[in-house]
Design a protein around this motif. Structure first.
Motif, PDB file in Angstrom:
ATOM      1  N   GLN A   1      52.991 -28.406  13.254  1.00  0.00           N
ATOM      2  CA  GLN A   1      51.965 -29.417  13.468  1.00  0.00           C
ATOM      3  C   GLN A   1      50.573 -28.801  13.382  1.00  0.00           C
ATOM      4  O   GLN A   1      49.676 -29.374  12.775  1.00  0.00           O
ATOM      5  N   SER A   2      50.405 -27.634  13.985  1.00  0.00           N
ATOM      6  CA  SER A   2      49.086 -27.004  13.936  1.00  0.00           C
ATOM      7  C   SER A   2      48.738 -26.572  12.512  1.00  0.00           C
ATOM      8  O   SER A   2      47.590 -26.685  12.090  1.00  0.00           O
ATOM      9  N   LEU A   3      49.729 -26.086  11.758  1.00  0.00           N
ATOM     10  CA  LEU A   3      49.480 -25.721  10.363  1.00  0.00           C
ATOM     11  C   LEU A   3      49.143 -26.957   9.525  1.00  0.00           C
ATOM     12  O   LEU A   3      48.310 -26.885   8.623  1.00  0.00           O
ATOM     13  N   ALA A   4      49.792 -28.079   9.837  1.00  0.00           N
ATOM     14  CA  ALA A   4      49.500 -29.315   9.115  1.00  0.00           C
ATOM     15  C   ALA A   4      48.077 -29.768   9.398  1.00  0.00           C
ATOM     16  O   ALA A   4      47.367 -30.230   8.504  1.00  0.00           O
ATOM     17  N   ARG A   5      47.630 -29.632  10.656  1.00  0.00           N
ATOM     18  CA  ARG A   5      46.249 -29.989  10.984  1.00  0.00           C
ATOM     19  C   ARG A   5      45.275 -29.071  10.248  1.00  0.00           C
ATOM     20  O   ARG A   5      44.247 -29.509   9.758  1.00  0.00           O
TER      21      ARG A   5
ATOM     22  N   MET B   1      67.529 -13.579  14.781  1.00  0.00           N
ATOM     23  CA  MET B   1      66.288 -13.988  15.407  1.00  0.00           C
ATOM     24  C   MET B   1      66.437 -15.411  15.888  1.00  0.00           C
ATOM     25  O   MET B   1      66.799 -16.291  15.128  1.00  0.00           O
ATOM     26  N   ASP B   2      66.179 -15.646  17.147  1.00  0.00           N
ATOM     27  CA  ASP B   2      66.329 -16.961  17.742  1.00  0.00           C
ATOM     28  C   ASP B   2      65.003 -17.703  17.645  1.00  0.00           C
ATOM     29  O   ASP B   2      63.997 -17.257  18.182  1.00  0.00           O
ATOM     30  N   ILE B   3      65.000 -18.831  16.938  1.00  0.00           N
ATOM     31  CA  ILE B   3      63.788 -19.619  16.767  1.00  0.00           C
ATOM     32  C   ILE B   3      63.963 -20.911  17.546  1.00  0.00           C
ATOM     33  O   ILE B   3      64.916 -21.653  17.318  1.00  0.00           O
ATOM     34  N   LYS B   4      63.069 -21.169  18.462  1.00  0.00           N
ATOM     35  CA  LYS B   4      63.098 -22.386  19.266  1.00  0.00           C
ATOM     36  C   LYS B   4      62.533 -23.537  18.443  1.00  0.00           C
ATOM     37  O   LYS B   4      61.474 -23.424  17.831  1.00  0.00           O
ATOM     38  N   ALA B   5      63.224 -24.677  18.451  1.00  0.00           N
ATOM     39  CA  ALA B   5      62.844 -25.815  17.628  1.00  0.00           C
ATOM     40  C   ALA B   5      61.493 -26.385  18.050  1.00  0.00           C
ATOM     41  O   ALA B   5      60.667 -26.722  17.202  1.00  0.00           O
ATOM     42  N   GLN B   6      61.257 -26.509  19.347  1.00  0.00           N
ATOM     43  CA  GLN B   6      60.014 -27.108  19.819  1.00  0.00           C
ATOM     44  C   GLN B   6      58.805 -26.252  19.445  1.00  0.00           C
ATOM     45  O   GLN B   6      57.780 -26.769  18.999  1.00  0.00           O
ATOM     46  N   SER B   7      58.915 -24.937  19.605  1.00  0.00           N
ATOM     47  CA  SER B   7      57.781 -24.083  19.267  1.00  0.00           C
ATOM     48  C   SER B   7      57.539 -24.076  17.760  1.00  0.00           C
ATOM     49  O   SER B   7      56.399 -24.036  17.307  1.00  0.00           O
ATOM     50  N   LEU B   8      58.608 -24.119  16.970  1.00  0.00           N
ATOM     51  CA  LEU B   8      58.455 -24.174  15.518  1.00  0.00           C
ATOM     52  C   LEU B   8      57.803 -25.485  15.100  1.00  0.00           C
ATOM     53  O   LEU B   8      56.918 -25.503  14.244  1.00  0.00           O
ATOM     54  N   TYR B   9      58.203 -26.582  15.751  1.00  0.00           N
ATOM     55  CA  TYR B   9      57.618 -27.885  15.444  1.00  0.00           C
ATOM     56  C   TYR B   9      56.137 -27.904  15.784  1.00  0.00           C
ATOM     57  O   TYR B   9      55.328 -28.394  14.995  1.00  0.00           O
ATOM     58  N   SER B  10      55.767 -27.356  16.936  1.00  0.00           N
ATOM     59  CA  SER B  10      54.350 -27.343  17.313  1.00  0.00           C
ATOM     60  C   SER B  10      53.545 -26.445  16.376  1.00  0.00           C
ATOM     61  O   SER B  10      52.395 -26.751  16.044  1.00  0.00           O
ATOM     62  N   GLU B  11      54.138 -25.341  15.935  1.00  0.00           N
ATOM     63  CA  GLU B  11      53.451 -24.467  14.983  1.00  0.00           C
ATOM     64  C   GLU B  11      53.251 -25.184  13.648  1.00  0.00           C
ATOM     65  O   GLU B  11      52.190 -25.080  13.030  1.00  0.00           O
TER      66      GLU B  11
ATOM     67  N   ALA C   1      45.783 -27.688   7.427  1.00  0.00           N
ATOM     68  CA  ALA C   1      45.860 -27.987   5.999  1.00  0.00           C
ATOM     69  C   ALA C   1      45.213 -29.325   5.660  1.00  0.00           C
ATOM     70  O   ALA C   1      45.205 -29.732   4.511  1.00  0.00           O
ATOM     71  N   GLY C   2      44.688 -30.037   6.660  1.00  0.00           N
ATOM     72  CA  GLY C   2      44.004 -31.295   6.389  1.00  0.00           C
ATOM     73  C   GLY C   2      44.914 -32.491   6.435  1.00  0.00           C
ATOM     74  O   GLY C   2      44.656 -33.493   5.787  1.00  0.00           O
ATOM     75  N   MET C   3      45.968 -32.424   7.212  1.00  0.00           N
ATOM     76  CA  MET C   3      46.877 -33.551   7.322  1.00  0.00           C
ATOM     77  C   MET C   3      46.804 -34.111   8.728  1.00  0.00           C
ATOM     78  O   MET C   3      46.591 -33.390   9.689  1.00  0.00           O
ATOM     79  N   ASP C   4      46.988 -35.398   8.860  1.00  0.00           N
ATOM     80  CA  ASP C   4      47.036 -36.038  10.153  1.00  0.00           C
ATOM     81  C   ASP C   4      48.478 -35.964  10.641  1.00  0.00           C
ATOM     82  O   ASP C   4      49.362 -36.627  10.123  1.00  0.00           O
ATOM     83  N   ALA C   5      48.756 -35.152  11.658  1.00  0.00           N
ATOM     84  CA  ALA C   5      50.126 -34.907  12.111  1.00  0.00           C
ATOM     85  C   ALA C   5      50.764 -36.152  12.700  1.00  0.00           C
ATOM     86  O   ALA C   5      51.973 -36.343  12.616  1.00  0.00           O
TER      87      ALA C   5
END
Length: 108
Positions: free
Chosen positions: A13-17, A1-11, A19-23
């Motif tokens: 970041q959204s999960l961190a937001r 499975m090919d995972i793109k780094a940028q899309s994983l990073y943005s995902e 979860a109540g974290m300031d990205a």
């Protein structure tokens, strides 16, 4: 499975937001993050993955049954999100097991 780094990073970041974290600052908004139980955090993460998979399955079934409010793109995005979340969970599990094995092999 090919995972793109940028899309994983943005995902992440959204999960961190969510979860109540300031990205941008990467600082928790909770005053005492160590007060949370690790087991509860792990359970919440696994529940989130389970919910993503459940949602993707429900969207797929609804689309297959002819629901016109869903597009094929919606179904595919939901399935990809659940797949990425599951793959990340498997990778975390593998790293935890690898760390456990290394700790167990350390001489006392």
């Amino acid at each position: 499975m090919d995972i793109k780094a940028q899309s994983l990073y943005s995902e992440l970041q959204s999960l961190a937001r969510q979860a109540g974290m300031d990205a941008a600052q990467a600082q928790p908004l909770v005053t005492n993050p160590s007060a949370e139980n690790f087991g509860d955090m792990l359970k919440d993460a696994l529940d989130n993955v389970n919910n993503l998979q459940f949602d993707a399955r429900n969207k797929q079934v609804a689309f297959d049954m002819g629901d016109t409010s869903l597009s094929l793109a919606d179904v595919m995005v939901a399935k990809e999100k659940s797949g990425i979340a599951f793959e990340a969970t498997v990778q975390v599990r593998n790293k935890v097991l690898e760390a456990y094995k290394q700790i167990m092999n350390m001489p006392v």
